[in-house]
Write a protein that holds these residues in place. Structure first.
Motif, PDB file in Angstrom:
ATOM      1  N   TRP A   5      -6.931   3.557  -1.844  1.00 42.99           N
ATOM      2  CA  TRP A   5      -7.214   2.208  -1.357  1.00 42.99           C
ATOM      3  C   TRP A   5      -8.605   2.163  -0.751  1.00 42.99           C
ATOM      4  O   TRP A   5      -8.960   3.001   0.072  1.00 42.99           O
TER       5      TRP A   5
ATOM      6  N   LEU B  66      -9.752  -3.421  -4.978  1.00 42.21           N
ATOM      7  CA  LEU B  66      -8.931  -3.069  -3.822  1.00 42.21           C
ATOM      8  C   LEU B  66      -8.547  -1.592  -3.808  1.00 42.21           C
ATOM      9  O   LEU B  66      -8.384  -1.001  -2.748  1.00 42.21           O
ATOM     10  N   ALA B  67      -8.357  -0.995  -4.989  1.00 43.34           N
ATOM     11  CA  ALA B  67      -7.931   0.404  -5.069  1.00 43.34           C
ATOM     12  C   ALA B  67      -8.415   0.999  -6.381  1.00 43.34           C
ATOM     13  O   ALA B  67      -8.645   0.283  -7.357  1.00 43.34           O
TER      14      ALA B  67
ATOM     15  N   ARG C   8       0.807  -1.227   0.000  1.00 45.22           N
ATOM     16  CA  ARG C   8       0.000   0.000   0.000  1.00 45.22           C
ATOM     17  C   ARG C   8       0.840   1.277   0.000  1.00 45.22           C
ATOM     18  O   ARG C   8       0.579   2.198  -0.778  1.00 45.22           O
TER      19      ARG C   8
END
Length: 190
Positions: free
Chosen positions: A33, A131-132, A25
């Protein structure tokens, strides 16, 4: 109300995914995110649906779900839409009976249409969990490559959920209905 039909994976599968994602991340600040509390697998995005359609929608979704058997799934690898070189979404894929999952999504979408809830996105399902996101295309090829080896533990998908999206400064999801996958087990072939 803004609705989608999806799978809500169990907490242990989501926690495992979050732990695998954590080392990556910080290296990708250009990605936004998504909050793990909201992680889900969308099977059919319905968009804005009039409240009057809800009773029929419950009946049709329950009927559609009951015709499909539970499935064993796991999260695996990573990818990006529209491509890794100009990503707007980074995701993890699903390993399991993909054809059965696609048929389930098609069946749920058809049931929703019969209930008066028109799908806003009728593209064929590509099973994934987002996820992002990125506002503009970002080259995430290195991230996709780094996450390729991820293979999560398996979990049982035995219920689909109708979920309402509450948009605002933060997105909040509210379960509106649960529909068991109730068909008897087949021979396991797609």
């Amino acid at each position: 109300m803004r609705l989608f039909v999806g799978l809500l994976p169990p907490r242990q599968a989501l926690d495992e995914l979050a732990r695998a994602l954590e080392p990556h991340r910080a290296a990708w600040p250009e990605l936004r995110w998504l909050n793990a509390v909201n992680w889900h697998v969308t099977l059919s995005f319905l968009g804005e649906v009039p409240e009057a359609a809800l009773p029929g929608l419950h009946v049709r979704l329950a009927r559609a779900a009951s015709r499909h058997e539970p499935m064993t799934l796991s999260f695996a690898g990573g990818g990006a839409f529209p491509s890794a070189r100009r990503a707007r979404v980074f995701w993890t894929g699903l390993r399991g009976p993909e054809l059965r999952l696609v048929r389930l999504a098609d069946s749920l979408g058809a049931g929703a249409r019969r209930a008066g809830a028109e799908q806003t996105d009728r593209r064929r399902l590509r099973p994934h969990l987002s996820l992002a996101r990125a506002r503009s295309g970002v080259d995430v090829q290195d991230l996709v490559d780094a996450f390729a080896a991820f293979a999560g533990s398996s979990w049982e998908a035995d219920t689909v959920h109708l979920v309402r999206s509450h948009l605002g400064a933060t997105v909040r999801y509210e379960k509106v209905g649960d529909y068991p996958l109730a068909a008897p087990a087949s021979d396991g072939r797609d």
